[in-house]
Design an enzyme around this catalytic site. Structure first.
Site, PDB file in Angstrom:
ATOM      1  NE  ARG A 164      -5.100  -4.610  -7.849  1.00  0.00           N
ATOM      2  CZ  ARG A 164      -5.681  -5.273  -7.547  1.00  0.00           C
ATOM      3  NH1 ARG A 164      -6.917  -5.122  -8.305  1.00  0.00           N
ATOM      4  NH2 ARG A 164      -5.405  -6.082  -6.363  1.00  0.00           N
ATOM      5  CB  SER A 240      -0.196  -3.624  -4.243  1.00  0.00           C
ATOM      6  OG  SER A 240      -0.390  -4.371  -2.505  1.00  0.00           O
ATOM      7  CD  GLU A 336      -2.178  -1.878  -7.372  1.00  0.00           C
ATOM      8  OE1 GLU A 336      -3.017  -1.795  -6.434  1.00  0.00           O
ATOM      9  OE2 GLU A 336      -1.513  -2.966  -7.565  1.00  0.00           O
TER      10      GLU A 336
END
Length: 341
Positions: A164, A240, A336
């Site tokens: 990520r 998420s 995130e």
């Protein structure tokens, strides 16, 4: 001709459904549009918007210019009997692009099916799911340097893709480069699909598919996501919200000794990735709701806006979760979702 709007509502341009306004807003559909935009507004803050699926506006008014990336197109660049290089422009819908590659008989992106967002955001976030990441197939990223106006190319190595994360998220590159297009190296013949995910295996078994093809895998992912993730057109969310923390294998074992429900996945010989959902469930916050913000019951890693929550409401709620996990479990949970001031 550029259509630059003033005091523009972004409610339909962020999947949390927050009614934040932008001082200026423009949808660019060509590199020429970009150049004209920066020539007209060279000094005010700017923010590049894809599908708004991984962002949280913290204020009700963005003082700068929001640039919606609308440059689209996808094409085959080069191919042989076994492999193909395909290129997609930043404004392309990611899932539609994946579907296009599969219909062409190209494989490699099937595990990344149904991830929301645009092609331009994929390398920045190094999106991933079910054992695959963009870095597995990415070949090159074409970017626009907003200060010099020069178009540059970054190889996969230069993008520094990690979990990520990428070169484009560091403080020096974040507001300098705008992704224009992404090229991928895909297979024309699949030999073995990535079905190592337990969820995928269970779903394929439920579907009674013993030897899956790429479209079987895509269908399985659709079924899983449809069951577990809220539809942002019905409940505001950004998918998420947190990243799954990576810790040492012995750190996980110590946690599991006290809290057996915590789930971990191996990422290397001595590192594991902990399920953030299992951490949130362990502290008792699964399904918890404060005002119009809540933890999604079916997938605790997802935070939802049940109606009128502001960006700061959601952010404050997320901070309560990270603080509780740090205090009780000693694990640092990172976000995130990108925060926009």
């Amino acid at each position: 001709m550029l259509d630059i709007k003033k005091n523009f509502s972004l409610k339909n341009f962020n999947t949390f459904g927050i009614n934040v306004y932008a001082r200026y807003f423009v949808n660019v559909t060509s590199i020429e549009d970009l150049q004209k935009t920066f020539n007209r507004y060279p000094y005010i803050p700017n923010f590049f918007l894809g599908n708004g699926s991984n962002i949280l506006f913290l204020k009700n008014y963005y003082q700068g210019l929001v640039i919606k990336m609308g440059i689209k197109g996808r094409k085959i660049m080069k191919e042989n009997n076994d492999q193909v290089i395909v290129k997609a422009f930043a404004g392309e819908n990611w899932n539609e692009f994946v579907d296009w590659t599969l219909k062409k008989g190209f494989n490699g992106l099937e595990n990344l099916s149904f991830i929301p967002g645009t092609v331009g955001a994929a390398p920045i976030q190094n999106i991933g799911a079910y054992g695959s990441e963009v870095k597995d197939t990415l070949l090159e990223v074409q970017v626009y340097d907003i200060y010099s106006g020069i178009i540059q190319r970054f190889t996969r190595e230069e993008c520094k893709l990690e979990y990520r994360n990428s070169f484009f998220k560091n403080q020096h590159a974040r507001n300098k480069f705008l992704v224009l297009s992404v090229s991928f190296l895909l297979r024309k013949k699949y030999k073995k699909l990535n079905i190592y995910s337990i969820e995928i295996q269970k779903e394929l078994k439920y579907m009674n598919v013993k030897t899956p093809n790429p479209y079987d895998l895509r269908k399985a992912i659709f079924n899983i996501r449809n069951r577990k993730l809220p539809n942002p057109t019905k409940i505001g969310n950004a998918g998420s919200f947190f990243m799954n923390p990576i810790v040492g294998i012995f750190d996980l074992k110590k946690l599991q000794y006290q809290y057996p429900t915590i789930i971990g996945y191996s990422v290397s010989k001595d590192k594991v990735k902990i399920s953030a959902s299992s951490l949130i469930e362990t502290i008792g916050w699964k399904g918890k709701k404060i005002g119009d913000v809540g933890v999604y019951e079916k997938k605790p890693i997802v935070l939802v806006n049940y109606g009128k929550a502001s960006g700061m409401d959601i952010y404050s709620f997320s901070e309560k979760i990270t603080k509780k996990i740090k205090e009780k479990l000693g694990v640092v949970l990172s976000k995130e979702v990108n925060m926009i001031q």
